[in-house]
Design an enzyme around this catalytic site. Structure first.
Site, short mmCIF file in Angstrom:
data_model
loop_
_atom_site.label_atom_id
_atom_site.label_comp_id
_atom_site.label_asym_id
_atom_site.label_seq_id
_atom_site.Cartn_x
_atom_site.Cartn_y
_atom_site.Cartn_z
N HIS A 12 9.03 8.39 2.69
CA HIS A 12 9.66 8.48 4.01
C HIS A 12 10.80 7.45 4.13
O HIS A 12 10.96 6.81 5.17
CB HIS A 12 8.63 8.36 5.13
CG HIS A 12 7.85 7.07 5.16
ND1 HIS A 12 6.51 7.01 5.47
CD2 HIS A 12 8.22 5.78 4.93
CE1 HIS A 12 6.11 5.76 5.45
NE2 HIS A 12 7.12 4.99 5.12
N HIS A 53 6.67 1.17 11.54
CA HIS A 53 7.39 0.01 11.00
C HIS A 53 7.83 -0.90 12.13
O HIS A 53 9.02 -1.10 12.38
CB HIS A 53 8.58 0.48 10.17
CG HIS A 53 8.22 1.40 9.04
ND1 HIS A 53 7.89 2.73 9.24
CD2 HIS A 53 8.12 1.19 7.71
CE1 HIS A 53 7.62 3.29 8.07
NE2 HIS A 53 7.74 2.38 7.13
N HIS A 84 8.18 0.46 -4.48
CA HIS A 84 9.36 -0.22 -3.97
C HIS A 84 9.00 -1.58 -3.41
O HIS A 84 7.87 -1.82 -2.99
CB HIS A 84 10.08 0.62 -2.91
CG HIS A 84 9.34 0.89 -1.63
ND1 HIS A 84 8.14 1.54 -1.55
CD2 HIS A 84 9.67 0.63 -0.34
CE1 HIS A 84 7.76 1.67 -0.29
NE2 HIS A 84 8.67 1.11 0.47
N GLU A 92 1.97 1.29 0.54
CA GLU A 92 2.01 2.50 1.38
C GLU A 92 1.32 3.68 0.71
O GLU A 92 0.90 4.62 1.37
CB GLU A 92 3.47 2.87 1.69
CG GLU A 92 4.16 1.92 2.64
CD GLU A 92 5.56 2.39 3.04
OE1 GLU A 92 6.08 1.86 4.02
OE2 GLU A 92 6.12 3.29 2.37
#
Ligand SMILES: [Fe+2]
Length: 325
Positions: A12, A59, A196, A243
Site C-alpha cells: 500500500h 499511519h 522496506h 507490516e
C-alpha cells in the site's frame, strides 16, 4: 450464508496513491508498477465481491502515538479519506457494511480476540491505495464498487501482534463471516510491505529473496510463516517490513490449500518492494469432487492390507540399519 471466496495481498505504498492523484500512471517508472495490477482488476471485475474486508494499518492519521489499538474494526456506515498532510486523497468516501462488521465484532470478540470497535474512523493510504490497485481509479466523484470493512492493525508502535495471532484472527474472521446469514461473496485483503525501511542507516533496504520466499510460503506453506518472530522481519525485511504480518490475517481466513490465481512483484516503488498475490478458496463442491462416472473406485487407505508382523519387524530392522549406516 456469507463466504470468503479469495484473499488479496497488496502493498500500500503511499507514493502509488500520489502517482494516481498526480496523473503519473503512464510514466514509465509507474507504468511498470500499475501494469502488474491490470490482470487483478480484471479478476476483481469478474469476481464482483459484495463486500471487502480490508486489513491495513493506520499511519498516525485516525490514531496517534497517544492511542493505538492493536486491532480496530470499522463498524461505521462510511469512512472518509484522511488528511495525511496534503489534504485528503481525491478518492470516494468508503462505504462500510455496519451489519456484517458488527456481526464480525461480536463473533470475534466472543472468540476472545479483543477488537476495538470504531464507529467513526478516517482511512489513509493504507486502505485507499490497495482499493485503487484492485478496483481502479474511480475518481473523487465516483463510487467504489463494493462496501468495505476496515480492520486496522498496529504495526507502527512496539509491540505489534505476532504472526500467529494474526493468522488465528483470520480464522476467527472466517468463522464470523460464515455464520452471517446473508448470502454474500466476501474478499479479504492483507496489505502492507513488502520489505522496506524508510529511515535510519538501512533506509532503502529491500530484500527480494525474503519477499519471494514469503509469497511462496503464503501460497503453499503458511504454517512456516506464523512462527517468524518480529525481530526476523525487522532484520530481513527492514523496520517497516513488519507490516507483512497483516497478510497472515488474510491467509488465516482462507482454506489450508488454496489456488494461487495471480502474483506480481517488482522493485522499487518509492523505496519499497511491491508485492501482490491473489489466493482463491476452491469453489464449494470442488473440495470433495465426485469421481467421474465409470472411474475405478479408490480403496480407502484404512482398508489397505497390513504387512504381516514378521515382515513389519524385518522392515523396521532394515530401516534402523540404514539410519545407523
Ligand atoms: Fe504502511
Amino acid at each position: 450464508m456469507a463466504r470468503i471466496v479469495a484473499g488479496i495481498g497488496s502493498s500500500h505504498v503511499p507514493a502509488i496513491g500520489a502517482a494516481i492523484d498526480l496523473g503519473k500512471t503512464e510514466e514509465p517508472y509507474w507504468k511498470r508498477v500499475f501494469s502488474g495490477f491490470e490482470k487483478s482488476k480484471e479478476w476483481m471485475r469478474e469476481t464482483k465481491p459484495d463486500v471487502a474486508i480490508m486489513v491495513y494499518n493506520d499511519h498516525a492519521t485516525a490514531f496517534s502515538v497517544e492511542m493505538i489499538p492493536t486491532f480496530a474494526l470499522g463498524c461505521a456506515a462510511e469512512f472518509p479519506p484522511a488528511d495525511e498532510g496534503w489534504g485528503p486523497r481525491p478518492v470516494p468516501v468508503v462505504q462500510g457494511y455496519p451489519a456484517l462488521a458488527s456481526h464480525i465484532a461480536q463473533s470475534v470478540i466472543l472468540d476472545e480476540f479483543d477488537l476495538t470497535i470504531c464507529n467513526k474512523m478516517e482511512v489513509d493510504h493504507g486502505l485507499t491505495v490497495p482499493m485503487n490497485l484492485l478496483f481502479g481509479n474511480v475518481g473523487q466523484d465516483g463510487h467504489w464498487p463494493c462496501p468495505v470493512i476496515p480492520l486496522a492493525v498496529n504495526v507502527v508502535m512496539y509491540p505489534p501482534p505476532t504472526g500467529h495471532r494474526c493468522f488465528m484472527l483470520g480464522k476467527a474472521i472466517r468463522k464470523a463471516v460464515e455464520s452471517y446469514p446473508e448470502d454474500l461473496k466476501v474478499v479479504i485483503f492483507g496489505t502492507g510491505g513488502l520489505s522496506h525501511q524508510i529511515s535510519g542507516p538501512r533506509a532503502g533496504l529491500i530484500n527480494s529473496k525474503w519477499d519471494k520466499a514469503f509469497l511462496d510460503n503464503l501460497s503453499s506453506h503458511p504454517e512456516k510463516l506464523v512462527k517468524i518472530p518480529h525481530v526476523d522481519y525487522m532484520r530481513e525485511a527492514g523496520a517497516e517490513g513488519i507490516e507483512m504480518v497483516m497478510w497472515l490475517i488474510m491467509r488465516g481466513a482462507l482454506d489450508d490449500k488454496v489456488d494461487e490465481v495471480y502474483r506480481f512483484y517488482t522493485v522499487p516503488a518509492s523505496n519499497t518492494a511491491v508485492g501482490h498475490i491473489i489466493l482463491a478458496n476452491k469453489p464449494k463442491g470442488a473440495r470433495r469432487a465426485a469421481a467421474p462416472k465409470g472411474a475405478p473406485k479408490r480403496r480407502p487407505a484404512a482398508a489397505k492390507p497390513k504387512a504381516k508382523a514378521p515382515a513389519r519387524r524385518a522392515a523396521a530392522r532394515a530401516k534402523v540399519q540404514t539410519v545407523r549406516g
